[in-house]
Design an enzyme around this catalytic site. Sequence first.
Site, short mmCIF file in Angstrom:
data_model
loop_
_atom_site.label_atom_id
_atom_site.label_comp_id
_atom_site.label_asym_id
_atom_site.label_seq_id
_atom_site.Cartn_x
_atom_site.Cartn_y
_atom_site.Cartn_z
N SER A 142 48.22 37.86 37.33
CA SER A 142 47.56 38.41 36.15
C SER A 142 48.18 39.74 35.75
O SER A 142 48.67 40.50 36.61
CB SER A 142 46.07 38.61 36.45
N TYR A 167 39.13 41.98 40.99
CA TYR A 167 39.89 40.83 40.51
C TYR A 167 41.39 41.12 40.60
O TYR A 167 42.17 40.32 41.13
CB TYR A 167 39.50 40.50 39.07
#
Length: 336
Positions: A142, A167
């Site tokens: 990501s 995350y």
Amino acid sequence: MKILVTGSAGFIGFYLVKKLAERGDEVVGLDNINDYYDVRLKYSRLAETGIDRKVIEEKKSIRSVIYPGYRFIKADLTDREFIARLMEEERFDKVCNLAAQAGVRYSIENPFAYIDSNIIGFMNLLEACRQSGITHFVYASSSSVYGLNEKVPYCETDQTDRPVSLYAATKKADELMAHAYSKLYGIPATGVRFFTVYGPWGRPDMAPFMFMKSILEGKTIKVFNNGDLYRDFTYIDDIIAGLVKIIDSVPETPIPYKIYNIGNSAPVALMDFISTIEEAVGKPAVKEMKGMQPGDVYRTYADTSRLERDFGYKPSTDLKKGIAELYEWYRREYGE
């Protein structure tokens, strides 16, 4: 080629399964169909690939009625024994791991969901790949790994050890584990850092879908950091085109490991993004200006020169076209 795609009921996984099946690969999709967002959207995606919700059973392989080479299995990556058995029995050539607990803000509220899925589940799959001898392990990372990095555009060689959300930290951990396995066991592994993916069938917890839905329904949208944010919005077709090129190309470096950004390399101001949606749907947004949210970053901006150099490819869909496609899909699905 026989490929396992995890997260196949998710946004990117759904498109990847279709692309691989349409070109003739043998594909097995795996997803636990969790309720992080409305499962009806996930089952609708599955239906588009020929998997009927009524015949899905836990850990049972279901063959598509649209793509003869595609099968779906409902299962969880945290089930170590099942994943190991699946990999041993199926003998995949390649694995693309798109399964993950997504969402930056949700990681603040439910941290253990991220450890279970993004760390334990990832490790189970990585170890099963080692035992079964796959030829290429591709996995979703990501843009969030860039964290507090202030240099733009973000390059794959930039510092990524200052995450601002759990995350992001789990995605960085995945990159490190994959690198260790490449070094120790020679497993070819490639991580893909996605930048704000949007388009038809997209996630309802992300801004493009949420803003469009709220504007059409006359509801207020929350505009964080008073609109002073920039995102490198990347259309789903561009993501899939790049991802397929990466899957097909095995790293041939001394340690067979690579990282790629896939982004549009053209950050858009949040207020301009909202204006583009307003123009597409023909309605003004009702805005509630808010402060910066914990875990958010000010700007994302992908340097895609590595992708261009290695594959001659660069995402190119402009925001206006992408939002128009999203709106047409939304009207068909939700009758607006």
